[in-house]
Design a protein around this motif. Structure first.
Motif: not given
Length: 241
Positions: A5, A7, A10, A13-14, A41-42
Motif C-alpha cells: 500500500t 501508493g 493507485p 491508475r488515477r 497499477e496493482e
C-alpha cells in the motif's frame, strides 16, 4: 511485495484515468507490456522482471502520465529496501540478558591480550629484565674512525644566512644536495665521517662546525668550499645539562 500500500499503483491508475488513456494505449505509447502496466497499477511488483526493471518501468510510466517520476521511484525504493518482518520465535524463551555473557568473555579476552602485549613490550625495553646484566661498554677509541659511520653524527655544522645564498652540502659519500637560504634563515647538517659545505659566494653566511665558530668564511663575490672530516674537527659538544 504483492498487496503493498505504498501508493505508487493507485497514483498511476488515477493519473491514467484522468488523462482518459486506456491500458492498451499506454502500452503502445510506453512500449511496456499491458500485463506489466497492470502489475504496476496493482503494485504486484513480483510479477515484473526484477527490481531494476520495476524501477525503470515506474519511471517511464510516471513520466508518460505527467507524474513526478523521481518521487515515484523513491517511494518504491523505500518499500523494496524495507527489511522483512522476522517470524515470532517458537522455541524456549531466551535468557534474561543473552548478550552479557559473550560480552564478558570478549572483555576478558581483550584484557588478557592487552596484558600480554604490555608484558612483551616491557620485556623488549628491559623494564622487567632486572636480573639481566648490562652489556659491556663498546670500545670507541679515537683511532677507529672507520667504525664511526652509523654511530651518530661525528660532524654537526650550522649555516646561518646573512644574505641570499645557495648552499650545497655533501654528507659522507652521498650525492651533493643544494639548499637556498634567505637572510635570517639557518640550516644544520650532520655527517659521520666527512661534510663538505659550499657557498655560491663567500662571506654570505655564518658557519659553525662542532661548536667551533668559523665566522663568515670566504670572500665576497667568490664561491667558497670547505670539507670537514671526522678527527680534524673537535668533538660534537654535549647538550647542556
Amino acid at each position: 511485495m504483492q498487496g503493498s500500500t505504498i501508493g505508487v499503483g493507485p497514483a498511476l491508475r488515477r493519473a491514467r484515468a484522468a488523462r482518459g488513456v486506456t491500458l492498451d494505449e499506454a502500452s503502445r505509447d510506453t512500449r511496456i507490456r499491458r500485463e506489466f502496466l497492470v502489475a504496476l497499477e496493482e503494485e504486484a511488483f513480483d510479477r515484473l522482471l526484477g527490481d531494476v526493471y520495476v524501477r525503470g518501468s515506474i519511471r517511464s510510466y510516471a513520466t508518460y502520465l505527467g507524474l513526478p517520476s523521481d518521487q515515484m521511484v523513491h517511494a518504491y525504493a523505500r518499500f523494496a529496501s524495507a527489511p522483512a518482518e522476522a517470524p515470532a520465535p517458537t522455541g524456549p524463551p531466551a535468557p534474561e540478558n543473552p548478550i552479557n555473557a559473550p560480552r564478558r568473555r570478549d572483555s576478558h579476552l581483550l584484557f588478557v591480550m592487552i596484558a600480554a602485549t604490555l608484558l612483551i613490550l616491557a620485556a623488549s625495553f628491559g623494564i622487567i629484565s632486572t636480573r639481566a646484566s648490562a652489556p659491556p661498554p663498546a670500545d670507541l677509541s679515537s683511532d677507529d674512525t672507520a667504525g664511526r659511520a652509523g654511530l651518530g653524527p661525528g660532524i654537526v655544522a650550522l649555516v646561518a644566512a646573512a644574505q641570499p645564498v645557495e648552499v650545497t652540502v655533501t654528507i659522507d659519500a652521498a650525492a651533493p644536495q643544494p639548499f637556498s637560504l634567505e637572510p635570517g634563515e639557518s640550516r644544520s647538517f650532520e655527517a659521520d665521517l666527512a661534510l663538505t659545505i659550499q657557498l655560491d659566494h663567500g662571506a654570505s653566511a655564518h658557519v659553525t662546525v662542532n661548536g667551533d665558530d668559523k665566522g663568515f668564511p670566504g670572500r665576497r663575490n667568490h664561491p667558497w668550499r670547505e670539507t670537514y672530516s671526522y678527527g680534524d674537527v673537535g668533538p660534537v659538544p654535549s647538550p647542556a645539562a
